[in-house]
Design a protein around this motif. Sequence first.
Motif, PDB file in Angstrom:
ATOM      1  N   ASP A 193     -26.155  -4.088  12.082  1.00 42.80           N
ATOM      2  CA  ASP A 193     -25.285  -4.275  10.931  1.00 42.80           C
ATOM      3  C   ASP A 193     -23.886  -4.629  11.436  1.00 42.80           C
ATOM      4  OD1 ASP A 193     -24.604  -4.362   8.321  1.00 42.80           O
ATOM      5  OD2 ASP A 193     -24.986  -2.242   7.878  1.00 42.80           O
ATOM      6  N   ASP A 194     -23.109  -5.250  10.571  1.00 47.28           N
ATOM      7  CA  ASP A 194     -21.748  -5.566  10.997  1.00 47.28           C
ATOM      8  C   ASP A 194     -20.768  -5.375   9.847  1.00 47.28           C
ATOM      9  OD1 ASP A 194     -21.173  -8.352   9.650  1.00 47.28           O
ATOM     10  OD2 ASP A 194     -23.218  -8.463  10.460  1.00 47.28           O
ATOM     11  N   PHE A 195     -19.551  -5.044  10.198  1.00 45.99           N
ATOM     12  CA  PHE A 195     -18.488  -4.834   9.212  1.00 45.99           C
ATOM     13  C   PHE A 195     -17.253  -5.592   9.691  1.00 45.99           C
ATOM     14  CE2 PHE A 195     -21.339  -1.350   8.720  1.00 45.99           C
ATOM     15  CZ  PHE A 195     -21.288  -0.983   7.385  1.00 45.99           C
ATOM     16  N   ASN A 196     -16.743  -6.437   8.831  1.00 46.04           N
ATOM     17  CA  ASN A 196     -15.453  -7.063   9.093  1.00 46.04           C
ATOM     18  C   ASN A 196     -14.642  -6.914   7.806  1.00 46.04           C
ATOM     19  OD1 ASN A 196     -13.249  -8.521   9.843  1.00 46.04           O
ATOM     20  ND2 ASN A 196     -14.303 -10.510   9.974  1.00 46.04           N
ATOM     21  N   GLY A 197     -13.801  -5.916   7.789  1.00 46.83           N
ATOM     22  CA  GLY A 197     -13.101  -5.610   6.549  1.00 46.83           C
ATOM     23  C   GLY A 197     -11.600  -5.693   6.713  1.00 46.83           C
ATOM     24  N   PRO A 198     -10.881  -5.732   5.579  1.00 48.20           N
ATOM     25  CA  PRO A 198      -9.423  -5.731   5.654  1.00 48.20           C
ATOM     26  C   PRO A 198      -8.897  -4.333   5.984  1.00 48.20           C
ATOM     27  CG  PRO A 198     -10.155  -5.773   3.355  1.00 48.20           C
ATOM     28  CD  PRO A 198     -11.387  -5.771   4.196  1.00 48.20           C
ATOM     29  N   ILE A 199      -8.047  -4.265   6.964  1.00 49.21           N
ATOM     30  CA  ILE A 199      -7.437  -2.981   7.333  1.00 49.21           C
ATOM     31  C   ILE A 199      -5.932  -3.172   7.214  1.00 49.21           C
ATOM     32  CG2 ILE A 199      -7.431  -3.534   9.820  1.00 49.21           C
ATOM     33  CD1 ILE A 199      -8.021  -0.557  10.345  1.00 49.21           C
ATOM     34  N   CYS A 200      -5.302  -2.381   6.400  1.00 51.63           N
ATOM     35  CA  CYS A 200      -3.889  -2.625   6.115  1.00 51.63           C
ATOM     36  C   CYS A 200      -3.031  -2.258   7.332  1.00 51.63           C
ATOM     37  CB  CYS A 200      -3.464  -1.814   4.892  1.00 51.63           C
ATOM     38  SG  CYS A 200      -2.353  -2.760   3.852  1.00 51.63           S
ATOM     39  N   TYR A 201      -2.060  -3.066   7.612  1.00 52.22           N
ATOM     40  CA  TYR A 201      -1.149  -2.795   8.713  1.00 52.22           C
ATOM     41  C   TYR A 201       0.292  -2.890   8.255  1.00 52.22           C
ATOM     42  CZ  TYR A 201      -3.759  -1.736  12.842  1.00 52.22           C
ATOM     43  OH  TYR A 201      -4.500  -1.054  13.770  1.00 52.22           O
ATOM     44  N   THR A 202       1.181  -2.397   9.092  1.00 55.07           N
ATOM     45  CA  THR A 202       2.620  -2.605   8.914  1.00 55.07           C
ATOM     46  C   THR A 202       3.135  -3.110  10.265  1.00 55.07           C
ATOM     47  OG1 THR A 202       3.166  -0.375   9.640  1.00 55.07           O
ATOM     48  CG2 THR A 202       2.800  -0.682   7.268  1.00 55.07           C
ATOM     49  N   PRO A 203       4.354  -3.642  10.295  1.00 52.02           N
ATOM     50  CA  PRO A 203       4.838  -4.215  11.561  1.00 52.02           C
ATOM     51  C   PRO A 203       4.851  -3.238  12.731  1.00 52.02           C
ATOM     52  CG  PRO A 203       6.167  -5.010   9.753  1.00 52.02           C
ATOM     53  CD  PRO A 203       5.257  -3.977   9.168  1.00 52.02           C
ATOM     54  N   ASP A 204       5.073  -1.939  12.475  1.00 53.23           N
ATOM     55  CA  ASP A 204       5.078  -0.990  13.590  1.00 53.23           C
ATOM     56  C   ASP A 204       3.861  -0.070  13.593  1.00 53.23           C
ATOM     57  OD1 ASP A 204       5.587   0.756  11.523  1.00 53.23           O
ATOM     58  OD2 ASP A 204       7.573   1.370  12.207  1.00 53.23           O
ATOM     59  N   GLY A 205       2.933  -0.306  12.687  1.00 47.56           N
ATOM     60  CA  GLY A 205       1.691   0.463  12.702  1.00 47.56           C
ATOM     61  C   GLY A 205       1.775   1.795  11.968  1.00 47.56           C
ATOM     62  N   ASN A 206       2.965   2.234  11.619  1.00 46.99           N
ATOM     63  CA  ASN A 206       3.094   3.464  10.842  1.00 46.99           C
ATOM     64  C   ASN A 206       2.969   3.127   9.360  1.00 46.99           C
ATOM     65  OD1 ASN A 206       3.415   5.547  12.612  1.00 46.99           O
ATOM     66  ND2 ASN A 206       5.629   5.679  12.431  1.00 46.99           N
ATOM     67  N   PRO A 207       2.347   3.976   8.568  1.00 49.44           N
ATOM     68  CA  PRO A 207       2.312   3.686   7.136  1.00 49.44           C
ATOM     69  C   PRO A 207       3.696   3.808   6.506  1.00 49.44           C
ATOM     70  CG  PRO A 207       1.400   5.855   7.597  1.00 49.44           C
ATOM     71  CD  PRO A 207       1.655   5.207   8.919  1.00 49.44           C
ATOM     72  N   LEU A 208       3.787   3.408   5.244  1.00 46.62           N
ATOM     73  CA  LEU A 208       5.057   3.453   4.511  1.00 46.62           C
ATOM     74  C   LEU A 208       4.937   4.561   3.474  1.00 46.62           C
ATOM     75  CD1 LEU A 208       4.889  -0.370   4.115  1.00 46.62           C
ATOM     76  CD2 LEU A 208       6.696   0.742   5.414  1.00 46.62           C
ATOM     77  N   VAL A 209       5.539   5.694   3.764  1.00 53.06           N
ATOM     78  CA  VAL A 209       5.357   6.877   2.921  1.00 53.06           C
ATOM     79  C   VAL A 209       6.723   7.452   2.552  1.00 53.06           C
ATOM     80  CG1 VAL A 209       4.293   9.154   2.735  1.00 53.06           C
ATOM     81  CG2 VAL A 209       3.225   7.413   4.171  1.00 53.06           C
ATOM     82  N   GLY A 210       7.000   7.496   1.254  1.00 55.07           N
ATOM     83  CA  GLY A 210       8.274   8.083   0.828  1.00 55.07           C
ATOM     84  C   GLY A 210       8.832   7.353  -0.371  1.00 55.07           C
ATOM     85  N   PRO A 211      10.096   7.658  -0.705  1.00 56.07           N
ATOM     86  CA  PRO A 211      10.701   7.048  -1.892  1.00 56.07           C
ATOM     87  C   PRO A 211      10.807   5.533  -1.749  1.00 56.07           C
ATOM     88  CG  PRO A 211      12.114   8.781  -0.959  1.00 56.07           C
ATOM     89  CD  PRO A 211      11.018   8.566   0.002  1.00 56.07           C
ATOM     90  N   ALA A 212      10.525   4.817  -2.840  1.00 54.98           N
ATOM     91  CA  ALA A 212      10.620   3.356  -2.811  1.00 54.98           C
ATOM     92  C   ALA A 212      12.089   2.947  -2.845  1.00 54.98           C
ATOM     93  CB  ALA A 212       9.890   2.775  -4.012  1.00 54.98           C
ATOM     94  N   PRO A 213      12.433   1.861  -2.161  1.00 53.98           N
ATOM     95  CA  PRO A 213      13.838   1.444  -2.135  1.00 53.98           C
ATOM     96  C   PRO A 213      14.346   1.095  -3.526  1.00 53.98           C
ATOM     97  CG  PRO A 213      12.404  -0.226  -1.127  1.00 53.98           C
ATOM     98  CD  PRO A 213      11.570   0.990  -1.362  1.00 53.98           C
ATOM     99  N   GLY A 214      15.499   1.618  -3.869  1.00 53.94           N
ATOM    100  CA  GLY A 214      16.171   1.234  -5.113  1.00 53.94           C
ATOM    101  C   GLY A 214      15.596   1.845  -6.377  1.00 53.94           C
ATOM    102  N   LEU A 215      14.478   2.527  -6.309  1.00 51.52           N
ATOM    103  CA  LEU A 215      13.817   3.025  -7.520  1.00 51.52           C
ATOM    104  C   LEU A 215      13.836   4.547  -7.535  1.00 51.52           C
ATOM    105  CD1 LEU A 215      10.723   0.624  -7.423  1.00 51.52           C
ATOM    106  CD2 LEU A 215      12.841   0.323  -8.712  1.00 51.52           C
TER     107      LEU A 215
END
Length: 833
Positions: free
Chosen positions: A333-355
């Motif tokens: 079997d094979d899996f090729n799926g979308p894996i979300c990334y960010t430029p530095d590999g850390n997720p984006l967790v916290g208050p949204a800018p300006g909101l």
Amino acid sequence: MKTQVKALVVGGGAVGTSIAYHLAHAGWDDVMLLERDELTSGSTWHAAGLLPYFNMSFATTHIHDYSIRFYKTLEEETGLNAGFAVVGNLRMAQTQERMDEYMLYASTAETCGVPYQWMTPDEIKAKWPLIRTEDLKGALYHHTDGYINPADVTMAMAKGARQRGVAIERKWQADAFHWTGTHWEVTATKMVEKGGNLVPSDEQVVITAEHVVTASGNHAQRTAQMLGIKIPAIPVEHQFIVMDQDPDLVKFRAEGHVEHPVIRDADAQSYVREERGGWILGVYEQNAPARFEYGVPDSFRADLFQLDLERIEEQYLAMIHRIPSCEESGLKDDFNGPICYTPDGNPLVGPAPGLRNMWLAEGFSFGITAAGGTGYYLAQLMVEGEAEIDMASLDPKRYGDWMTTEFAARKNEECYSHVYILHHPDEERPACRPLRTSPAYDRQAARGAQFGWVNGWERPNYFGPLDAPESFDHDARSFRRGGWWQYAVEEAKAIREGVGLIDATAFTKHLLKGPGATQFLDWFTCNKLPKVGRINLTYALTPHGTTRTEYTIVRLGEDEYYLVSAGAWTAYDADYLRKAIEDKAPEFGYIECHDVTTQWGVFAIAGPKSRDVLNALVKDAEPSTVLSNKRFPWLSMRNIELGMCPVRAIRVAYTGELGWELHHPIEMQNYLFDQLEKAGEKHGMKLVGARAQNWLRQEKSYRAFGTELGRDATPLEADLPRFIDLSKDFHGKARLEETGVRSKCVTLLIDGPPDADPWGREVLYHGQTRVGRLTSGGYSVAFGKSIGMGYVSPDLAVPGTRLKVKMLDQLWDAEITEDSPYDPRNERIRMDG
Ligand SMILES: Cc1cc2nc3c(=O)[nH]c(=O)nc-3n(C[C@H](O)[C@H](O)[C@H](O)COP(=O)(O)OP(=O)(O)OC[C@H]3O[C@@H](n4cnc5c(N)ncnc54)[C@H](O)[C@@H]3O)c2cc1C
């Protein structure tokens, strides 16, 4: 369906589900989760489910650690077995450099209490004879982690959430967000099946929510568009293959042996684990493309991309080398799926800018591993106002408005391909560079600058040889003293003995003025405000009394201030400042706030001869005295003219020598650079990079934001009482006082290995007891040995206390020094002339 809730979570993958669970767990009883399709139908369903502890960041290690411990408790709570196979995780090293990397990681892991053990090739062979070991140097083994079924763990969290009162609504898509000033109105659309696609129906509801969290996985770009903000979370293709049974493995298991650990061959960019008598091979290969840069098409649901075998051929052959018995196994079997990334590999967790009350939990590449901990710590942030750990390294505002889709996509591809590279602490990644350059960039490059990346800016790290090949900096990297070390030593000496020039243009700069400015800043920061023309170092605190931002405040007029803070954190600082101004302006009066970061260049000139260099350029009715202590004392500001360049000169020096920061109009930077260079020639002025500066400031015990200063320690714990005015009222004061001192910041001189300095991630021991960790490290030219700063329990934070630092898997002597071991009375900074 409810139409009014306290918190609405958008997205029913592992991450959103965990957040909903933990909000309820933290006491919010009115939480709803919306999922546009089915729970787990994003990336979660096709994840391999590995739960690797390994991460070089302190905050992320805590997050992973919480997840692993939490997942083990879920079955008891929900009755659902999430298939957690605690098989362990074996991280193998083919080179000494890889072992060096593991030793640095292991020291970090110890600071978080994460267990590990070392294994020799012979020990591996004896335990798992199917693994070829003759080309291995050794391995790091985590026996407490393993893998889990991603869909099952999500369902268990969903059940736990429901049991705690969370409403989960499937086939509802959040389609619009409107902030009324007190709450969010979220328009949700019922999704229906049409020809195999999931499409919006005409049925809509508006949900009122005090707080909204988005955990939209691969849909982050659509979410960003709806919110009118930028989110650099874009998926990249990621593949793993499942192989038919391996007869040798079947036999091995039939003989009663336990399951193999997850086997990571980092030098071959792959991981392998058992799956029903066969193996799963997962890879982090080169050239995996970013997908869905402008949104996920309706036709892509719980789908996969086509396998690209050619792209992973090298890793496949490496696997056959490592586990020869699998050579005959076919592809099952094979899996090729979308894996979300960010430029530095850390997720984006916290208050949204300006909101307001909008929280992001986007860009997870290890989202199964991180989901548990993210839910836990984000819920703390939302419910209590702060988390136990400093979440700054995950904050969504670590990228500013300069960030574009093209940048995020290319950088995310790079990040994916770097998962298994050696994570040198002195690594600089090449993609999308140069992008943000100050005018003097070309001149610095021509003089040998090797640049570092700070919030998109290019900033010299050190000045190498003029004829350096392009690979110079790459080849200079090491876990020990790299090829750049000697250059930094010379630069640091130049500042201690002569004069050096540092480019500090990346500093964040804000101008604050208006009738409410003084009262506002007095409330917003914890030190006394400076008098007009003077400077103060001060801190804006979190509601919990920990450090949110460090500012150098320059008072330009009665109600006009120039605020300088760390270059890496422009959007992060701006957001906090602007929101606080919005809140307080009605009380204090009108306040104008301008981010002037890109309008002002900054050169820091420092060293005993720095005044001589400036004296040759300064234009004044009395040029011989304008820079004297009488007319220009330490910690003051003057507008001066250097040749034809108007300069806001600030008498401070982060290096601890006589010096000035020269803030100048950015368009005159090259003129000023040429003037300074020419005047400096006579005095042997050297161009100096950030690495030497980082060492020098440790000799002065100057705390840095992001290392000693952050949201997990108060300025009292950072041992900075002289910058806190407890006689006034300021934001965060009550909690600062209530918290007391849990651990304390100290400076240490270290008799370390002959070829290495600490990096600021190492664990500290007192006898056999773990008592703290380093937050900074480097080499001291003044003392001729390694230096570091860190936190220890308060009873030990006494000059003369002898501790041990763990470096390269050995304990080395260290001694806590007085604060500012170099020139403790600041005589050099105050030098007159
Ligand atoms: C092949 C492969 C292997 C992997 N292996 C591992 C592994 O071994 N270990 C590991 O830790 N990670 C692994 N990952 C990564 C992991 O799958 C992800 O990090 C994780 O699933 C992310 O979870 P999430 O909840 O953030 O996103 P998702 O699972 O994508 O969930 C987001 C959800 O939000 C919903 N949504 C989006 N927009 C809206 C909206 N407007 N309204 C309502 N709902 C919305 C989506 O339908 C989706 O269900 C792997 C990924 C891939 C591709």
